[in-house]
Scaffold this motif. Structure first.
Motif, PDB file in Angstrom:
ATOM      1  N   TRP A 183       0.852  -1.198   0.000  1.00 12.54           N
ATOM      2  CA  TRP A 183       0.000   0.000   0.000  1.00 12.54           C
ATOM      3  C   TRP A 183       0.880   1.238   0.000  1.00 12.54           C
ATOM      4  N   ASP A 184       0.861   1.969  -1.101  1.00 12.04           N
ATOM      5  CA  ASP A 184       1.635   3.200  -1.224  1.00 12.04           C
ATOM      6  C   ASP A 184       0.958   4.281  -0.397  1.00 12.04           C
ATOM      7  N   ALA A 185       1.595   4.635   0.742  1.00 11.48           N
ATOM      8  CA  ALA A 185       1.039   5.650   1.640  1.00 11.48           C
ATOM      9  C   ALA A 185       1.867   6.925   1.598  1.00 11.48           C
ATOM     10  N   SER A 186       2.512   7.189   0.466  1.00 12.65           N
ATOM     11  CA  SER A 186       3.237   8.440   0.297  1.00 12.65           C
ATOM     12  C   SER A 186       2.254   9.607   0.229  1.00 12.65           C
ATOM     13  N   GLY A 187       2.808  10.823   0.222  1.00 19.80           N
ATOM     14  CA  GLY A 187       1.945  11.998   0.222  1.00 19.80           C
ATOM     15  C   GLY A 187       0.965  12.021  -0.928  1.00 19.80           C
ATOM     16  N   SER A 188       1.426  11.659  -2.132  1.00 15.87           N
ATOM     17  CA  SER A 188       0.526  11.678  -3.295  1.00 15.87           C
ATOM     18  C   SER A 188      -0.543  10.602  -3.208  1.00 15.87           C
ATOM     19  N   GLY A 189      -0.334   9.588  -2.359  1.00 16.64           N
ATOM     20  CA  GLY A 189      -1.338   8.538  -2.217  1.00 16.64           C
ATOM     21  C   GLY A 189      -2.656   9.039  -1.686  1.00 16.64           C
ATOM     22  N   ALA A 190      -2.634  10.172  -0.995  1.00  8.94           N
ATOM     23  CA  ALA A 190      -3.890  10.734  -0.485  1.00  8.94           C
ATOM     24  C   ALA A 190      -4.815  11.160  -1.614  1.00  8.94           C
ATOM     25  N   GLN A 191      -4.255  11.378  -2.822  1.00  9.47           N
ATOM     26  CA  GLN A 191      -5.068  11.827  -3.950  1.00  9.47           C
ATOM     27  C   GLN A 191      -5.735  10.671  -4.691  1.00  9.47           C
ATOM     28  N   ARG A 192      -5.397   9.442  -4.327  1.00  8.08           N
ATOM     29  CA  ARG A 192      -6.054   8.315  -4.989  1.00  8.08           C
ATOM     30  C   ARG A 192      -7.497   8.194  -4.510  1.00  8.08           C
ATOM     31  N   ASP A 193      -8.325   7.551  -5.322  1.00  9.24           N
ATOM     32  CA  ASP A 193      -9.729   7.346  -4.959  1.00  9.24           C
ATOM     33  C   ASP A 193      -9.812   6.065  -4.144  1.00  9.24           C
ATOM     34  N   HIS A 194      -9.739   6.197  -2.824  1.00  9.34           N
ATOM     35  CA  HIS A 194      -9.713   5.010  -1.959  1.00  9.34           C
ATOM     36  C   HIS A 194     -11.057   4.294  -1.947  1.00  9.34           C
ATOM     37  N   ALA A 195     -12.138   4.997  -2.241  1.00  7.28           N
ATOM     38  CA  ALA A 195     -13.439   4.332  -2.290  1.00  7.28           C
ATOM     39  C   ALA A 195     -13.436   3.238  -3.357  1.00  7.28           C
ATOM     40  N   ARG A 196     -12.841   3.540  -4.509  1.00  5.78           N
ATOM     41  CA  ARG A 196     -12.773   2.523  -5.566  1.00  5.78           C
ATOM     42  C   ARG A 196     -11.786   1.412  -5.200  1.00  5.78           C
ATOM     43  N   GLU A 197     -10.703   1.766  -4.534  1.00  5.68           N
ATOM     44  CA  GLU A 197      -9.747   0.741  -4.112  1.00  5.68           C
ATOM     45  C   GLU A 197     -10.377  -0.205  -3.094  1.00  5.68           C
ATOM     46  N   PHE A 198     -11.100   0.358  -2.120  1.00  6.98           N
ATOM     47  CA  PHE A 198     -11.733  -0.481  -1.106  1.00  6.98           C
ATOM     48  C   PHE A 198     -12.855  -1.318  -1.715  1.00  6.98           C
ATOM     49  N   ALA A 199     -13.562  -0.769  -2.705  1.00  3.50           N
ATOM     50  CA  ALA A 199     -14.606  -1.550  -3.364  1.00  3.50           C
ATOM     51  C   ALA A 199     -14.005  -2.778  -4.050  1.00  3.50           C
ATOM     52  N   LEU A 200     -12.828  -2.608  -4.670  1.00  7.14           N
ATOM     53  CA  LEU A 200     -12.174  -3.754  -5.300  1.00  7.14           C
ATOM     54  C   LEU A 200     -11.755  -4.782  -4.256  1.00  7.14           C
ATOM     55  N   LEU A 201     -11.220  -4.325  -3.115  1.00  7.21           N
ATOM     56  CA  LEU A 201     -10.834  -5.272  -2.065  1.00  7.21           C
ATOM     57  C   LEU A 201     -12.062  -5.945  -1.456  1.00  7.21           C
ATOM     58  N   ASP A 202     -13.163  -5.209  -1.321  1.00 11.01           N
ATOM     59  CA  ASP A 202     -14.418  -5.845  -0.878  1.00 11.01           C
ATOM     60  C   ASP A 202     -14.750  -7.044  -1.758  1.00 11.01           C
ATOM     61  N   ALA A 203     -14.724  -6.800  -3.067  1.00 13.83           N
ATOM     62  CA  ALA A 203     -15.086  -7.866  -4.006  1.00 13.83           C
ATOM     63  C   ALA A 203     -14.066  -8.994  -3.981  1.00 13.83           C
ATOM     64  N   LEU A 204     -12.781  -8.653  -3.876  1.00 11.90           N
ATOM     65  CA  LEU A 204     -11.742  -9.683  -3.881  1.00 11.90           C
ATOM     66  C   LEU A 204     -11.853 -10.577  -2.654  1.00 11.90           C
ATOM     67  N   PHE A 205     -12.034 -10.007  -1.479  1.00 16.00           N
ATOM     68  CA  PHE A 205     -12.114 -10.831  -0.275  1.00 16.00           C
ATOM     69  C   PHE A 205     -13.417 -11.619  -0.218  1.00 16.00           C
ATOM     70  N   ALA A 206     -14.487 -11.053  -0.778  1.00 12.17           N
ATOM     71  CA  ALA A 206     -15.727 -11.824  -0.857  1.00 12.17           C
ATOM     72  C   ALA A 206     -15.546 -13.050  -1.737  1.00 12.17           C
ATOM     73  N   ALA A 207     -14.737 -12.918  -2.790  1.00 17.11           N
ATOM     74  CA  ALA A 207     -14.486 -14.061  -3.672  1.00 17.11           C
ATOM     75  C   ALA A 207     -13.482 -15.031  -3.068  1.00 17.11           C
ATOM     76  N   ALA A 208     -12.441 -14.501  -2.414  1.00 17.72           N
ATOM     77  CA  ALA A 208     -11.383 -15.366  -1.878  1.00 17.72           C
ATOM     78  C   ALA A 208     -11.801 -16.021  -0.563  1.00 17.72           C
ATOM     79  N   ARG A 209     -12.636 -15.367   0.225  1.00 20.58           N
ATOM     80  CA  ARG A 209     -13.147 -15.834   1.513  1.00 20.58           C
ATOM     81  C   ARG A 209     -12.048 -15.932   2.557  1.00 20.58           C
ATOM     82  N   ASP A 210     -11.215 -16.952   2.527  1.00 19.87           N
ATOM     83  CA  ASP A 210     -10.174 -17.127   3.533  1.00 19.87           C
ATOM     84  C   ASP A 210      -8.820 -16.879   2.883  1.00 19.87           C
ATOM     85  N   VAL A 211      -8.113 -15.897   3.393  1.00 20.79           N
ATOM     86  CA  VAL A 211      -6.837 -15.550   2.773  1.00 20.79           C
ATOM     87  C   VAL A 211      -5.921 -14.919   3.822  1.00 20.79           C
TER      88      VAL A 211
END
Length: 1005
Positions: free
Chosen positions: A284-312
Motif C-alpha cells: 500500500w503506497d502511503a506516500s503523500g501523493s497517495g492521499a489523492q487516490r480514490d480510496h473508495a474505488r480501491e476499497f470496493a475492489l478489495l471488498d469484491a476480492l475478499f468476498a471471492a477469496a473468503r479465507d486468505v
C-alpha cells in the motif's frame, strides 16, 4: 466468454460467498461496484494575477476514425490585469491520450512548436522570458500530467494557443466506444464552439455529459455533433459514445526514410475459471501523493476480492520513502474489517520509493499474489536491493488522476501480472482481471521488421496493439498467444508497404503508424529510463513526442532559434538557420579558448593574493567619516547598478580598499545562541608557510535554526511518542510550504528521530516532481544530515533538469567528493571551471577550480590529466565560508566580520588582514565565497543578508545553504554545513562563527 456471462458468473460467485458468510453468523462483506471517474479537469495557474484570466473563446474539433481520435483545442485567453503575466495551463491526460503538437500566436499568426530536449526547453524558456519576448513551452511533468507555460500575457491583452491531442479509444464495460474530453476550467467560457465527427462509419454518435443537447449533422464522409454556447461552464466532460464492432486493422506508413506498421488485433476475450488468491501480499503506497487516490474505488475492489477469496492470509507492507515492517492479517469468510480499518487510518506522508514497494513483494508460491496500490509516481532514490528469487505475480492497481501507467504496467507484466486501471474499469471488471486468467502475448518473432513493441502483453477491450519498424517491403510477425486455459495459440500478422507510399517531408505531421510505434517504444524504454535516456530523447525529437526527455517550444524569431540552437519549424527558416549556425559553431570554439585564458589570468591573480603577506597587528583607529542618510542611499543605489554589470576580477594590487563607512559596519561580535561546536586542532607554522601547512586551532560554531512559528514550538515541546501526531495535525495547513517541512524535519533530526525526519523531509520531493529549486534544497539538507546515498541521486536529477546552470554540476561534485568519489567530483568541477557560462554565473569557475585543487590535494589517487597544468595548484586556507541559495534571480549577500570589526562584503572585497570576498552574485544561486589564508586569533562572524529578487519565488522564503571550513585544502580540513532561510528583503541572519585560538605558547603572530 461474453461480457454478460462473465458478470453473471462473478455475481453468482459473490452471492455464494455472501451466503456462506451468513451461515457462519458473521456480517457479510458489502460489495458495491464503483464506476470509473471522469478524467481530471484542466486548470490555468497564474500566481501573480490579482484578477483571474478570462476565457474568451474555446474551440474543440475532434475527428474520430476507427479506434483513433485526433482533437484540437484552441483557447483564447484574456488578461484583465494591469501587468504582464506568465500563465501555466496544467492538464492530465488519460492513458492512451497524447500531445501531437501545439501552436502559439505571434504577431497574429499561429506558429507551430518544435521538439527540444526537455532540460534545454526549460532553460530557453527561462532565458527568453528574461528578455520579455514571446516563448511558450509544453512539457510533461510526471506520469500523465502536462503543463503549458505561456509568456507574456500582455496587460489587458489576449493570447491564442492551439493544442493538438491524439488518442487510442477504448470501449467501456457495456460495449459502446466512447470519447470524452474534460473542459471545466473552473470558470465560464465566454464563447464555446465544438464539433465532433465520426468518419467512415454508419454508427450514430450519442451525446453524453456536457454535450447533451448538441445538434446532429451528417454528410457523405462523416456524421457527428456540433454545439455552440455563450458564457458557458461545462460541469461534466464532453463525451460521445457509439456502437462499433472491433475488427483487425493494420496500417503501414512511411516517415523520415523508414516505414512503420501498426496493428490492432481482435483477440479472444474468453477468461478461465476464477482463481482467487490464498496468500495475498498487499503493498500500500502511503506516500503523500497517495492521499489523492480514490480510496473508495480501491476499497470496493478489495471488498469484491475478499468476498471471492473468503479465507486468505494477507501480509501488508506500507510503503513511503521506506517500507514499514510487514504486518499479517487473517481474513476469514471475506471479513476484512480489521485490515480495512488499518488502511483507512493510515497517514499519507513522505515520498514514493520503488524500493519500498519491492520490499513487500512476496515469493512465488502456489496461490500467492502481490497487489500494489499506487499512482506509480516515483520520486525518491532506491538505495536498497530488490528481493532475490522468483516472485509471486504482481498486479498494479491504480485509482489516481495523475499516474505513471507505463512504469506500473512494465513492473506488473515483468512479474507475470498486469496493470488494473480503476480509471477505466468498474469494480467487477477489475476483479475479473485480477482472478480470472486471460489470453496474453507470450512471444513475437519478426521477419522484415525490427523493434517490435506492444502496448501491453494483455489485450485491452478485446484488442492487442502492436507496432514495428519495417526493414523490408513486406514484414511477417509470428505471434505466440497463450489462452485462458494455458494453450499456446500461433497467429501471423503481415505488414505490406503500399507501392505508391512516399516518405513525408520534415514539415508534415507525424503519421499515425509512426507516431504509435514511437509512443510504444518510448513507453517500453521508460521502464529503465536511466539506461535509455539518449534513445528516449532521440525518439521524442524525431517524432515530436512530449515525454520524459523532450518538450515542445515556440520562440519569437529566427535569432532566438539560432542563439539557442533549436531547429525552427519551417523549411524557409531552416535555410537561414543553417547558415547562421555555421558561424555560431566557429564562435563556440573561440569562446572556450577565451574562457580558459581568462581563468588562467584570474587564477594567477588569486595566487598572488594567496602569497601576499597581510598585517595581523591591531589596526589603526578609523578616521571619523560623517555620512548622511542620503549618502547611504546613494551607496546602495550604486551597488544595484554594479550588481547588474560584470565586475572586473579581483587582483592582488586592486583588492586593497578602505574600510566601510561606520554606518555600514556591524556591531562588535556577540555570542551565538544555541550553537553546536566542532574543534579543529592543528599547529601554527611560520608566517611564510607552504601549500600544505596545517591549520590553526579553531572552532566552528553554527547557529542552530530554530523557527519561531507556532507549529515549531508545538513540535519542540511534544514528547518523542507524540511528536509525529502533532506534525500530522499541523501539516494540513502547510501542504504546499517548503518551509514547514524543512522546519519540522529539523526538529525531528535534532530530537534524534532520524527515520521520521527523513520521511518528513522527503515530502519536498512530492510537492513539485520536477522543480529543481525544491530538489536542490532537499539534497542540501540530506547532505547536511550525511545521507549522501539519498542526496546524490537527487543532485543527479537536478543536473538533468538544469545542465545549463553550473551550480547543478558543482553541487553534485561536492557531494560526490564528500561520499568518497573524488575522481568524478574533480571531472565535474573541471567542467564548471573550463566551460563558458552565461554572464550571470561569472566567477563560479574560479570557485570550482579552488575546490578541484583542494580535493586533489587530499586524495593522491586523483587523475588531473584533463586539467590545464597552469591551473593545478592547491591554495589552502585557514578559514573559508561559502553561501548558496535556492532561488534564481535572487541577491543574497555574504558578510564576514573579523576580530578587528572589519567586514568583508560586496562593497569591500579585501580586508586589511587579507580576507577576500568573491564577486557579488545577483542573478543566480551563488555561491559567494569568503577566503582567508592566515587567520589572526579572535572571533569571525558569518552573516547572510537578503538584498532582493526579480522572480516568482518557490515559497515566501529563500533557503540558504552555508558551508564553513577550517584548514581548507589540508589533511586537517573540518567542515560544517547548515540550511536555514530568510523571509524577505532587508532581513539578515547570523549563521555562525569561527573562533581562532592563539598559537601554541600564547604568542601573537
Amino acid at each position: 466468454m461474453p461480457a454478460a456471462t462473465s458478470f453473471r458468473s462473478l455475481f453468482a460467485m459473490l452471492c455464494l460467498a455472501t451466503a456462506a458468510t451468513l451461515a457462519t453468523g458473521q456480517s457479510p462483506p458489502v460489495v458495491k461496484p464503483v464506476l470509473p471517474p471522469e478524467i481530471a479537469q484542466p486548470r490555468f495557474v497564474v500566481p501573480d494575477a490579482s484578477q483571474p484570466l478570462v476565457l474568451q473563446r474555446v474551440n474543440v474539433q475532434a475527428q474520430l476514425a476507427g479506434t483513433q481520435a485526433q482533437t484540437s483545442v484552441e483557447i483564447v485567453v484574456h488578461n484583465p490585469n494591469a501587468r504582464v503575466l506568465e500563465a501555466t495551463l496544467e492538464f492530465p491526460l488519460a492513458e492512451g491520450q497524447g500531445v501531437a503538437g501545439f501552436a502559439l500566436d505571434i504577431n497574429g499568426e499561429l506558429v507551430s512548436a518544435v521538439p527540444v530536449p526537455k532540460d534545454k526547453g526549460r532553460q530557453v524558456f527561462d532565458d527568453v522570458t528574461r528578455q520579455r519576448v514571446d516563448p511558450a513551452l509544453l512539457e510533461r511533468t510526471a506520469g500523465n500530467s502536462f503543463k503549458l507555460r505561456i509568456y507574456p500575457l500582455p496587460p489587458q491583452g489576449e493570447r491564442r494557443v492551439l493544442l493538438q491531442l491524439t488518442e487510442t479509444l477504448h470501449a467501456d464495460t457495456k460495449g459502446p466506444w466512447r470519447w470524452r474530453l474534460p473542459l471545466d476550467f473552473g470558470q465560464p467560457i465566454a464563447r464555446f464552439d465544438g464539433r465532433i465527427a465520426l468518419r467512415g462509419a454508419t454508427a450514430k454518435l450519442l451525446p453524453q455529459g456536457a454535450l447533451a443537447g448538441a445538434e446532429s449533422f451528417a454528410n457523405a464522409d462523416e456524421a457527428g455533433l456540433q454545439i455552440q454556447r455563450q458564457n458557458w461552464q461545462p460541469r461534466e466532460a464532453l463525451a460521445v459514445s457509439w456502437q462499433a464492432t472491433p475488427a483487425d486493422s493494420t496500417l503501414v506508413q512511411p516517415y523520415a526514410g523508414s516505414a512503420y506498421g501498426y496493428a490492432e488485433l481482435a483477440v479472444d476475450a474468453t477468461r478461465g475459471a476464477a482463481k482467487p488468491p490464498r496468500e495475498l501480499h498487499l503493498v500500500w503506497d502511503a506516500s503523500g501523493s497517495g492521499a489523492q487516490r480514490d480510496h473508495a474505488r480501491e476499497f470496493a475492489l478489495l471488498d469484491a476480492l475478499f468476498a471471492a477469496a473468503r479465507d486468505v492470509r494477507v501480509n501488508l507492507t506500507v510503503a513511503r520513502d521506506a517500507a514499514e515492517p510487514a504486518a499479517a492479517f487473517d481474513v476469514k469468510a471475506g471479513d476484512w474489517r480489521v485490515l480495512r480499518n488499518k488502511l483507512e487510518t493510515l497517514a499519507y506522508d513522505g515520498a514514493t520509493s520503488a524500493a519500498a514497494w519491492s520490499a513487500g513483494f512476496g515469493p512465488a508460491r502456489d496461490g500467492a499474489v502481490t497487489l500494489l496500490f499506487s499512482d506509480g509516481l516515483v520520486n525518491w532514490p532506491a538505495i536498497t536491493a530488490t528481493p532475490a528469487g522468483p516472485l509471486a505475480p504482481v498486479f498494479a492497481v491504480t485509482a489516481a488522476a495523475r499516474i505513471d501507467a507505463p512504469r506500473l504496467r512494465r513492473l506488473a507484466e515483468s512479474q507475470g501480472g498486469r496493470l488494473v486501471d480503476l480509471n477505466r474499469l468498474d469494480t467487477l471488471t477489475a476483479l475479473d482481471a485480477l482472478i480470472r486468467p486471460a489470453l496474453r502475448l507470450a512471444d513475437v518473432r519478426a521477419d522484415g521488421a525490427e523493434q517490435v513493441v506492444t502496448a501491453s502483453q494483455r489485450p485491452e477491450d478485446g484488442r492487442l496493439l502492436i507496432a514495428a519498424r519495417l526493414t523490408a517491403p513486406q514484414a511477417t510477425l509470428q505471434l505466440t498467444l497463450v489462452d485462458a486455459q494455458g494453450r499456446r495459440v500461433p497467429r501471423t500478422l503481415t505488414f505490406k508497404t503500399p507501392p505508391a507510399a512516399k516518405t513525408t517531408d520534415d514539415d508534415a505531421a507525424v503519421p499515425l503508424a509512426a507516431r504509435r510505434w514511437a509512443e510504444l517504444r518510448s513507453a517500453e524504454l521508460e521502464a529503465d529510463r536511466p539506461r535509455h535516456r539518449a534513445e528516449i530523447r532521440r525518439l521524442g525529437e524525431q517524432f515530436r513526442l512530449v515525454g520524459p526527455e523532450t518538450s515542445l517550444i515556440v520562440l519569437d524569431n529566427l535569432a532566438d532559434y539560432v542563439r539557442h540552437e533549436i531547429v525552427p519549424p519551417t523549411a524557409a527558416m531552416r535555410a537561414a538557420y543553417q547558415q547562421q549556425a555555421r558561424l555560431r559553431d566557429a564562435e563556440r570554439g573561440q569562446a572556450r579558448e577565451r574562457q580558459l585564458d581568462s581563468l588562467v589570468r584570474r587564477f594567477a591573480e588569486r595566487q598572488a593574493w594567496w602569497e601576499r603577506e597581510f598585517p595581523k597587528d591591531a589596526p589603526p583607529p578609523p578616521k571619523p567619516v560623517a555620512i548622511e542618510s542620503a549618502d547611504v542611499g546613494r551607496l546602495r543605489d550604486a551597488r544595484v547598478a554594479e550588481s547588474m554589470q560584470r565586475v572586473a576580477p579581483v587582483s592582488a594590487p586592486a583588492m586593497a580598499a578602505p574600510p566601510p563607512p561606520p554606518e555600514l559596519m556591524i556591531a562588535a561580535p556577540a555570542p551565538v545562541a544555541e550553537s553546536v561546536s566542532v574543534s579543529v586542532t592543528g599547529t601554527r607554522a611560520s608566517a611564510k608557510r607552504s601549500d600544505t601547512a596545517p591549520a590553526p586551532s579553531a572552532t566552528i560554531a553554527l547557529r542552530r535554526w530554530e523557527p519561531d512559528a507556532a507549529y515549531a514550538r508545538r513540535l519542540r515541546e511534544a514528547s518523542d511518542a507524540d511528536r509525529y501526531a502533532v506534525y500530522l495535525d499541523e501539516r494540513a495547513g502547510y501542504t504546499n510550504s517548503t518551509a514547514f517541512f524543512i522546519d519540522a524535519a529539523e526538529i525531528f533530526f535534532t530530537k534524534g528521530q532520524q527515520a521520521l525526519a527523513l520521511r518528513v523531509l522527503s515530502n519536498l520531493a512530492e510537492m513539485e516532481l520536477e522543480n529543481r529549486h525544491i530538489l536542490r534544497i532537499l539534497a542540501y539538507r540530506l547532505t547536511q544530515a550525511d545521507e549522501l546515498k539519498l542526496a546524490i541521486p537527487l543532485l543527479e536529477r537536478v543536473r538533468e533538469l538544469a545542465p545549463d546552470e553550473p551550480q547543478s554540476h558543482r553541487d553534485l561534485a561536492l557531494a560526490l567528493a564528500q561520499a568518497g568519489q573524488p575522481q568524478r567530483a574533480v571531472e565535474l568541477l573541471w567542467d564548471v571551471a573550463a566551460r563558458p557560462w552565461d554572464g550571470r554565473f561569472a566567477e563560479i569557475d574560479l570557485i570550482a577550480l579552488t575546490e578541484l585543487n583542494a580535493i586533489a590535494a587530499r586524495t593522491s589517487a586523483v587523475d588531473l590529466g584533463r586539467v590545464d597544468p597552469r591551473l593545478r595548484r592547491n591554495l589552502p586556507l585557514d578559514l573559508r565560508a561559502v553561501l548558496a541559495w535556492d532561488a534564481d534571480n535572487t541577491d543574497i549577500d555574504l558578510w564576514v566580520t573579523d576580530p578587528d570589526g572589519e567586514k568583508a562584503y560586496y562593497g569591500h572585497r579585501l580586508t586589511r588582514q587579507g580576507g577576500a570576498m568573491s564577486r557579488d552574485f545577483t542573478g543566480g544561486y551563488g555561491p559567494e565565497e569568503f577566503s582567508l589564508r592566515q587567520a589572526k586569533p579572535g572571533r569571525y562572524e558569518v552573516r547572510a543578508q537578503f538584498f532582493g529578487h526579480r522572480q516568482q519565488l518557490v515559497s515566501p522564503y529563500t533557503t540558504l545553504m552555508l558551508w564553513l571550513a577550517t584548514g581548507y585544502g589540508t589533511p586537517g580540513q573540518k567542515d560544517e554545513r547548515v540550511v536555514l532561510r530568510l523571509s524577505g528583503r532587508g532581513e539578515q541572519v547570523l549563521v555562525g562563527t569561527f573562533d581562532v585560538a592563539p598559537p601554541a605558547g600564547g604568542g601573537g603572530r
